[in-house]
Motif scaffolding. Structure first.
Motif, short mmCIF file in Angstrom:
data_model
loop_
_atom_site.label_atom_id
_atom_site.label_comp_id
_atom_site.label_asym_id
_atom_site.label_seq_id
_atom_site.Cartn_x
_atom_site.Cartn_y
_atom_site.Cartn_z
N UNK A 199 0.84 -1.21 0.00
CA UNK A 199 0.00 0.00 0.00
C UNK A 199 0.86 1.25 0.00
N UNK A 200 1.88 1.24 -0.89
CA UNK A 200 2.81 2.36 -0.98
C UNK A 200 2.12 3.65 -1.39
N UNK A 201 0.94 3.54 -2.00
CA UNK A 201 0.22 4.73 -2.43
C UNK A 201 -0.26 5.58 -1.25
N UNK A 202 -0.13 5.06 -0.02
CA UNK A 202 -0.49 5.86 1.16
C UNK A 202 0.52 6.96 1.44
N UNK A 203 1.69 6.88 0.83
CA UNK A 203 2.67 7.96 0.95
C UNK A 203 3.48 7.95 2.21
N UNK A 204 3.33 9.01 3.02
CA UNK A 204 4.17 9.19 4.21
C UNK A 204 4.12 7.99 5.16
N UNK A 205 2.94 7.44 5.51
CA UNK A 205 2.93 6.26 6.40
C UNK A 205 3.73 5.08 5.85
N UNK A 206 3.69 4.90 4.52
CA UNK A 206 4.44 3.79 3.92
C UNK A 206 5.93 4.03 4.04
N UNK A 207 6.37 5.24 3.80
CA UNK A 207 7.80 5.55 3.91
C UNK A 207 8.27 5.44 5.36
N UNK A 208 7.41 5.82 6.29
CA UNK A 208 7.77 5.70 7.71
C UNK A 208 7.91 4.24 8.11
N UNK A 241 8.77 1.83 6.11
CA UNK A 241 10.02 1.36 5.52
C UNK A 241 11.20 1.72 6.42
N UNK A 242 11.22 2.94 6.93
CA UNK A 242 12.32 3.36 7.80
C UNK A 242 12.35 2.54 9.09
N UNK A 243 11.16 2.27 9.65
CA UNK A 243 11.09 1.45 10.87
C UNK A 243 11.62 0.04 10.63
N UNK A 244 11.26 -0.51 9.48
CA UNK A 244 11.69 -1.87 9.16
C UNK A 244 13.19 -1.94 8.92
N UNK A 245 13.73 -0.94 8.28
CA UNK A 245 15.18 -0.91 8.08
C UNK A 245 15.91 -0.86 9.41
N UNK A 246 15.35 -0.10 10.36
CA UNK A 246 15.94 -0.06 11.70
C UNK A 246 15.82 -1.40 12.40
N UNK A 247 14.66 -2.05 12.24
CA UNK A 247 14.45 -3.35 12.86
C UNK A 247 15.43 -4.38 12.30
N UNK A 248 15.67 -4.33 11.01
CA UNK A 248 16.59 -5.27 10.38
C UNK A 248 18.02 -5.09 10.87
N UNK A 249 18.36 -3.86 11.20
CA UNK A 249 19.72 -3.60 11.69
C UNK A 249 19.96 -4.22 13.06
N UNK A 281 21.16 -14.74 6.24
CA UNK A 281 22.48 -14.98 5.66
C UNK A 281 23.31 -13.71 5.84
N UNK A 282 24.43 -13.79 6.58
CA UNK A 282 25.22 -12.58 6.85
C UNK A 282 25.82 -11.95 5.61
N UNK A 283 25.86 -12.69 4.51
CA UNK A 283 26.43 -12.15 3.27
C UNK A 283 25.39 -11.45 2.41
N UNK A 284 24.15 -11.41 2.87
CA UNK A 284 23.07 -10.78 2.09
C UNK A 284 22.47 -9.65 2.90
N UNK A 285 22.42 -8.46 2.33
CA UNK A 285 21.78 -7.32 2.98
C UNK A 285 20.32 -7.27 2.55
N UNK A 286 19.43 -7.43 3.53
CA UNK A 286 18.00 -7.53 3.24
C UNK A 286 17.46 -6.17 2.79
N UNK A 287 16.92 -6.07 1.56
CA UNK A 287 16.36 -4.80 1.11
C UNK A 287 14.92 -4.62 1.59
N UNK A 288 14.52 -3.38 1.78
CA UNK A 288 13.14 -3.04 2.10
C UNK A 288 12.62 -2.15 0.98
N UNK A 289 11.52 -2.55 0.37
CA UNK A 289 11.02 -1.80 -0.78
C UNK A 289 9.53 -1.52 -0.62
N UNK A 290 9.05 -0.51 -1.31
CA UNK A 290 7.65 -0.09 -1.26
C UNK A 290 6.92 -0.56 -2.51
#
Length: 316
Positions: free
Chosen positions: A195-204, A206-214, A220-229
């Protein structure tokens, strides 16, 4: 059921949807028998394609995303099988959404096959029948999508079938924090915010998930998990998602990564199946039962279950 009533793997190749549907029905009726194990072991030994495990909480839009991915795969000339796991009916035990009306496909397109299964009593998102179907379809199709039931934090089963695990999360759901607590962020190879068409909530999100992944231990330590909208309704972000999935497929193709992952999945699935039937002590006893036993993963499970039934009382 006799062995002669089961088709062999070669006869299913190019036989069409009706033949595959009959074979899957036979596997359901004869689950756990040597005949069923023989067909599934043949399929496990000759994987044609790769499996995409799609998981995420209810309401995130997994079925809509599955439909979009099927179209993308067909546009790239790939044949596709779909194993869709639905909630179980309290009355019949069958799949509540068995017609899979939410995954639109062309009935005339012989390159797409959709099968629905009930979750039954499995809390990990997959049933034993769904797992077997995925293995069989993996031997027949270029890609198999396994869409889990969506039970939230207990989706670990998808990691024992998916070559690539795709986690779907919706904006403003609060799922990111819950996933950190449950350890779900250790499972995915790719994460998508729907539901990327929601805009700001979707981008927020994504940022939360990137932080969670860190903070999580990667699959697999050799693969950096991407987060996409992605918006499956508008098509926004689907090309980027396909690019990430293709990149992970190429990553698995390096060296023996894919073989090692599938070998570990096979052992984990055997252990989970035996624990479910006979408990932890039964799973331990199975190692003695299977010592020196020559056979594929499904034959090993059938043999262990056969012997352990005489030694232990299965958990009710």
């Amino acid at each position: 059921m006799s062995a002669t009533s089961f088709p062999d793997l070669e006869s299913l190749r190019g036989a069409g949807k009706a033949a595959l549907a009959r074979a899957l029905a036979q596997l359901e009726r004869a689950a756990g028998t040597p005949e069923a194990a023989r067909l599934l072991d043949a399929a496990a030994a000759e994987p044609k394609g790769e499996v995409l495990g799609l998981t995420g909480p209810p309401g995130v839009g997994k079925s809509t995303l599955t439909g979009a991915l099927v179209r993308a795969m067909r546009a790239n000339g790939l044949s596709v099988g779909v194993v869709a796991v639905d909630p179980s009916s309290m009355r019949s035990g069958g799949a509540l959404l068995g017609d899979r009306a939410r995954i639109p496909t062309d009935p005339e397109d012989t390159g797409v096959f959709v099968r629905s299964y009930a979750a039954r009593d499995r809390l990990g998102g997959l049933s034993d029948l769904a797992f077997g179907a995925a293995i069989l379809m993996r031997a027949l199709f270029d890609r198999v999508i396994v869409e889990t039931v969506g039970v939230g934090q207990s989706e670990a089963d998808v990691a024992i079938v998916g070559d690539t695990v795709l986690l779907a999360v919706q904006p403003a759901s609060g799922d990111a924090l819950q996933f950190i607590k449950a350890g779900v962020m250790e499972l995915p190879d790719v994460v998508v915010v729907t539901k990327a068409d929601l805009g700001v909530p979707a981008r927020r999100a994504r940022d939360d998930l990137e932080s969670a992944l860190s903070l999580a231990a990667a699959a697999d330590p050799d693969w950096e998990v991407p987060v996409t909208l992605v918006s499956a309704d508008t098509g926004e972000g689907l090309d980027a998602l396909w690019s990430h999935l293709s990149a992970h497929s190429a990553f698995l193709g390096e060296g023996d990564r894919l073989e090692r992952r599938r070998r570990a999945q096979s052992e984990a699935r055997l252990d989970a199946a035996l624990k479910g039937r006979f408990g932890t002590e039964g799973a331990r006893a199975a190692h003695d039962v299977l010592s020196g036993f020559a056979g594929g993963p499904f034959a090993r499970e059938a043999e262990a279950a056969r012997v352990l039934r005489g030694r232990l009382r299965p958990i009710q």
